[in-house]
Design a protein around this motif. Structure first.
Motif, PDB file in Angstrom:
ATOM      1  N   ARG A  78      26.464  45.410 -50.559  1.00  0.00           N
ATOM      2  CA  ARG A  78      25.781  44.274 -49.976  1.00  0.00           C
ATOM      3  C   ARG A  78      24.860  43.971 -50.591  1.00  0.00           C
ATOM      4  NH1 ARG A  78      24.858  43.812 -44.148  1.00  0.00           N
ATOM      5  NH2 ARG A  78      25.320  41.460 -44.326  1.00  0.00           N
ATOM      6  N   GLY A  79      24.163  44.578 -51.360  1.00  0.00           N
ATOM      7  CA  GLY A  79      23.122  44.202 -51.957  1.00  0.00           C
ATOM      8  C   GLY A  79      21.639  44.983 -51.672  1.00  0.00           C
ATOM      9  N   THR A  80      20.153  44.645 -51.466  1.00  0.00           N
ATOM     10  CA  THR A  80      19.260  45.080 -51.285  1.00  0.00           C
ATOM     11  C   THR A  80      18.468  43.527 -49.663  1.00  0.00           C
ATOM     12  OG1 THR A  80      19.094  45.867 -53.284  1.00  0.00           O
ATOM     13  CG2 THR A  80      16.733  45.509 -51.569  1.00  0.00           C
ATOM     14  N   VAL A  81      17.999  44.263 -48.894  1.00  0.00           N
ATOM     15  CA  VAL A  81      17.645  43.454 -47.591  1.00  0.00           C
ATOM     16  C   VAL A  81      16.211  43.722 -47.754  1.00  0.00           C
ATOM     17  CG1 VAL A  81      18.182  44.959 -46.070  1.00  0.00           C
ATOM     18  CG2 VAL A  81      17.735  42.510 -45.524  1.00  0.00           C
ATOM     19  N   ILE A  82      15.672  42.099 -47.387  1.00  0.00           N
ATOM     20  CA  ILE A  82      13.723  42.623 -47.064  1.00  0.00           C
ATOM     21  C   ILE A  82      13.879  43.239 -45.332  1.00  0.00           C
ATOM     22  CG2 ILE A  82      11.510  41.224 -46.199  1.00  0.00           C
ATOM     23  CD1 ILE A  82      14.537  39.914 -48.945  1.00  0.00           C
ATOM     24  N   ALA A  83      13.197  44.241 -45.251  1.00  0.00           N
ATOM     25  CA  ALA A  83      13.369  44.902 -43.989  1.00  0.00           C
ATOM     26  C   ALA A  83      12.788  44.337 -43.185  1.00  0.00           C
ATOM     27  CB  ALA A  83      12.640  46.423 -44.067  1.00  0.00           C
ATOM     28  N   PRO A  84      12.733  43.954 -41.684  1.00  0.00           N
ATOM     29  CA  PRO A  84      12.034  43.125 -40.701  1.00  0.00           C
ATOM     30  C   PRO A  84      10.181  44.523 -41.061  1.00  0.00           C
ATOM     31  CG  PRO A  84      13.883  44.269 -39.975  1.00  0.00           C
ATOM     32  CD  PRO A  84      13.947  45.118 -41.070  1.00  0.00           C
ATOM     33  N   ARG A  85       9.740  43.104 -40.402  1.00  0.00           N
ATOM     34  CA  ARG A  85       7.881  44.192 -40.500  1.00  0.00           C
ATOM     35  C   ARG A  85       8.232  45.386 -39.448  1.00  0.00           C
ATOM     36  NH1 ARG A  85       3.698  38.870 -42.553  1.00  0.00           N
ATOM     37  NH2 ARG A  85       4.590  38.698 -44.177  1.00  0.00           N
ATOM     38  N   LYS A  86       7.119  46.291 -39.322  1.00  0.00           N
ATOM     39  CA  LYS A  86       7.332  47.008 -38.581  1.00  0.00           C
ATOM     40  C   LYS A  86       6.160  46.106 -37.350  1.00  0.00           C
ATOM     41  CE  LYS A  86       7.268  51.818 -40.697  1.00  0.00           C
ATOM     42  NZ  LYS A  86       6.770  52.354 -40.650  1.00  0.00           N
ATOM     43  N   LEU A  87       6.562  46.599 -36.179  1.00  0.00           N
ATOM     44  CA  LEU A  87       6.530  46.513 -34.706  1.00  0.00           C
ATOM     45  C   LEU A  87       5.472  47.744 -33.925  1.00  0.00           C
ATOM     46  CD1 LEU A  87       5.964  45.130 -32.085  1.00  0.00           C
ATOM     47  CD2 LEU A  87       7.941  46.239 -31.150  1.00  0.00           C
ATOM     48  N   GLN A  88       3.977  47.564 -33.996  1.00  0.00           N
ATOM     49  CA  GLN A  88       3.272  48.661 -33.354  1.00  0.00           C
ATOM     50  C   GLN A  88       3.674  48.979 -32.289  1.00  0.00           C
ATOM     51  OE1 GLN A  88      -1.570  48.296 -32.684  1.00  0.00           O
ATOM     52  NE2 GLN A  88      -1.455  49.805 -34.542  1.00  0.00           N
ATOM     53  N   GLN A  89       4.304  49.904 -31.865  1.00  0.00           N
ATOM     54  CA  GLN A  89       4.388  50.119 -30.050  1.00  0.00           C
ATOM     55  C   GLN A  89       3.832  51.393 -29.817  1.00  0.00           C
ATOM     56  OE1 GLN A  89       8.598  50.747 -29.964  1.00  0.00           O
ATOM     57  NE2 GLN A  89       8.427  51.886 -28.008  1.00  0.00           N
ATOM     58  N   SER A  90       2.457  50.558 -28.641  1.00  0.00           N
ATOM     59  CA  SER A  90       2.116  51.375 -28.399  1.00  0.00           C
ATOM     60  C   SER A  90       2.991  52.852 -27.098  1.00  0.00           C
ATOM     61  CB  SER A  90       1.374  50.666 -26.771  1.00  0.00           C
ATOM     62  OG  SER A  90       0.663  50.111 -27.545  1.00  0.00           O
ATOM     63  N   ILE A  91       2.209  53.650 -27.049  1.00  0.00           N
ATOM     64  CA  ILE A  91       3.075  55.259 -26.309  1.00  0.00           C
ATOM     65  C   ILE A  91       1.918  54.465 -25.235  1.00  0.00           C
ATOM     66  CG2 ILE A  91       3.047  57.654 -25.870  1.00  0.00           C
ATOM     67  CD1 ILE A  91       4.440  55.748 -28.529  1.00  0.00           C
ATOM     68  N   SER A  92       2.447  53.687 -24.759  1.00  0.00           N
ATOM     69  CA  SER A  92       1.803  53.114 -22.909  1.00  0.00           C
ATOM     70  C   SER A  92       2.626  53.496 -21.610  1.00  0.00           C
ATOM     71  CB  SER A  92       0.623  52.229 -22.951  1.00  0.00           C
ATOM     72  OG  SER A  92       1.775  50.678 -23.559  1.00  0.00           O
ATOM     73  N   LEU A  93       2.179  52.334 -20.726  1.00  0.00           N
ATOM     74  CA  LEU A  93       3.426  52.326 -19.480  1.00  0.00           C
ATOM     75  C   LEU A  93       4.438  51.027 -19.867  1.00  0.00           C
ATOM     76  CD1 LEU A  93       1.391  53.925 -16.329  1.00  0.00           C
ATOM     77  CD2 LEU A  93       3.576  55.014 -17.938  1.00  0.00           C
ATOM     78  N   GLN A 127      21.528  48.226 -49.505  1.00  0.00           N
ATOM     79  CA  GLN A 127      22.535  48.640 -48.012  1.00  0.00           C
ATOM     80  C   GLN A 127      24.282  47.980 -49.218  1.00  0.00           C
ATOM     81  OE1 GLN A 127      22.916  45.261 -45.404  1.00  0.00           O
ATOM     82  NE2 GLN A 127      21.355  45.649 -44.497  1.00  0.00           N
ATOM     83  N   GLN A 128      24.840  49.479 -49.231  1.00  0.00           N
ATOM     84  CA  GLN A 128      25.797  49.933 -49.987  1.00  0.00           C
ATOM     85  C   GLN A 128      27.155  48.707 -49.648  1.00  0.00           C
ATOM     86  OE1 GLN A 128      25.564  52.995 -52.043  1.00  0.00           O
ATOM     87  NE2 GLN A 128      27.989  51.850 -53.062  1.00  0.00           N
ATOM     88  N   ALA A 170      24.315  55.317 -35.809  1.00  0.00           N
ATOM     89  CA  ALA A 170      23.838  55.053 -36.749  1.00  0.00           C
ATOM     90  C   ALA A 170      24.785  53.576 -36.868  1.00  0.00           C
ATOM     91  CB  ALA A 170      23.857  55.657 -38.098  1.00  0.00           C
ATOM     92  N   GLN A 171      25.669  53.268 -36.117  1.00  0.00           N
ATOM     93  CA  GLN A 171      27.125  52.263 -36.311  1.00  0.00           C
ATOM     94  C   GLN A 171      25.749  50.863 -35.677  1.00  0.00           C
ATOM     95  OE1 GLN A 171      31.224  53.077 -35.337  1.00  0.00           O
ATOM     96  NE2 GLN A 171      31.211  51.205 -35.684  1.00  0.00           N
ATOM     97  N   SER A 172      25.901  51.879 -34.038  1.00  0.00           N
ATOM     98  CA  SER A 172      24.899  50.654 -32.556  1.00  0.00           C
ATOM     99  C   SER A 172      23.401  50.101 -33.726  1.00  0.00           C
ATOM    100  CB  SER A 172      24.307  51.638 -31.709  1.00  0.00           C
ATOM    101  OG  SER A 172      26.016  52.506 -31.250  1.00  0.00           O
ATOM    102  N   LEU A 173      22.915  50.978 -34.883  1.00  0.00           N
ATOM    103  CA  LEU A 173      21.470  50.135 -34.802  1.00  0.00           C
ATOM    104  C   LEU A 173      21.577  49.676 -36.369  1.00  0.00           C
ATOM    105  CD1 LEU A 173      19.739  53.958 -33.674  1.00  0.00           C
ATOM    106  CD2 LEU A 173      19.487  51.663 -32.347  1.00  0.00           C
ATOM    107  N   GLY A 174      22.747  49.861 -37.030  1.00  0.00           N
ATOM    108  CA  GLY A 174      23.032  49.025 -38.219  1.00  0.00           C
ATOM    109  C   GLY A 174      22.107  49.985 -39.578  1.00  0.00           C
ATOM    110  N   VAL A 175      22.368  51.531 -38.941  1.00  0.00           N
ATOM    111  CA  VAL A 175      20.962  51.885 -40.052  1.00  0.00           C
ATOM    112  C   VAL A 175      22.171  52.806 -40.976  1.00  0.00           C
ATOM    113  CG1 VAL A 175      19.027  51.429 -38.903  1.00  0.00           C
ATOM    114  CG2 VAL A 175      20.180  54.035 -38.512  1.00  0.00           C
TER     115      VAL A 175
END
Length: 235
Positions: free
Chosen positions: A69-84, A66-67, A191-196
């Protein structure tokens, strides 16, 4: 202090050590790495070696620079099912807390394309930030029939789950969905809303949810950083 292992380059030893500390929770997701000088002293390596190891983990999506600010540990990926299953069903089913933060609402939205697909005279549009454990995950624009599901407008407007509200108020359950999935980059406002950053890849998913007899229930457009989820298809 790192040991000299003839089979592994020193930067790879540091990379593995950092990864181990992240996976065991000693370096917690969402937190920043300690300063370079501290890590160099801990591992007994030069800044060049440390930066190579950190760079490798950034390329893998484990760390995020992060420009300013430093280097942050990313959240672990969530497996999101393409389901209902809705967002809250997926997240809470995996032991996390789901949140729906309302960023915008438009009653009688000027959205003829959405109204046509929903076969509705009048639609309501919500812009929501879907959060997991109070962290932004997905930016969603949700449309539904304002007259057919009038009793859902209030609860959704206060942050309740749309599909949970439909079940409780109308006994309506989704039966299938039509999706279009694309990958692109976040626009400045997104990007601003998501913080990316605007250079980060995101999934763009358009979803039309249908109920009994093929009646449309809701139309949504979602934007999710690719580093946060792995999409899984279920028949």
């Amino acid at each position: 202090m790192m040991t000299q292992d003839g089979l592994l380059p020193l930067y790879e030893q540091v990379r593995r050590r950092l990864l181990s500390e992240i996976e065991t929770g000693r370096l917690a997701e969402g937190s920043f790495l300690p300063p370079e000088f501290e890590l160099c002293a801990t591992y007994g390596v030069s800044r060049i070696t440390l930066r190579r190891a950190v760079g490798e983990l950034c390329a893998e999506g484990v760390l995020i620079r992060q420009q300013g600010r430093g280097t942050v540990i990313a959240p672990r990926k969530l497996q999101q099912s393409i389901s209902l299953s809705g967002f809250a069903d997926v997240v809470e089913g995996r032991g996390h807390k789901a949140g729906h933060r309302i960023l915008g609402r438009e009653d009688g939205a000027d959205a003829p394309a959405a109204a046509s697909r929903l076969r509705a005279e009048r639609v309501v549009r919500f812009v929501r930030l879907l959060e997991i454990d109070d962290r932004p995950m997905t930016l969603e624009t949700l449309f539904f029939d304002e007259e057919r599901f009038a009793d859902a407008v209030g609860p959704v407007g206060t942050g309740e789950s749309f599909f949970a509200t439909l079940r409780a108020s109308y006994g309506v359950e989704p039966e299938h969905a039509e999706r279009v999935i694309d990958v692109g980059f976040a626009r400045a406002s997104e990007a601003q809303s998501l913080g990316v950053s605007t250079t980060e890849p995101v999934y763009r998913i358009e979803k039309l949810v249908l109920g009994a007899g093929g009646a449309p229930i809701a139309l949504s457009h979602t934007i999710t950083p690719c580093r946060l989820v792995t999409l899984a298809v279920k028949n």
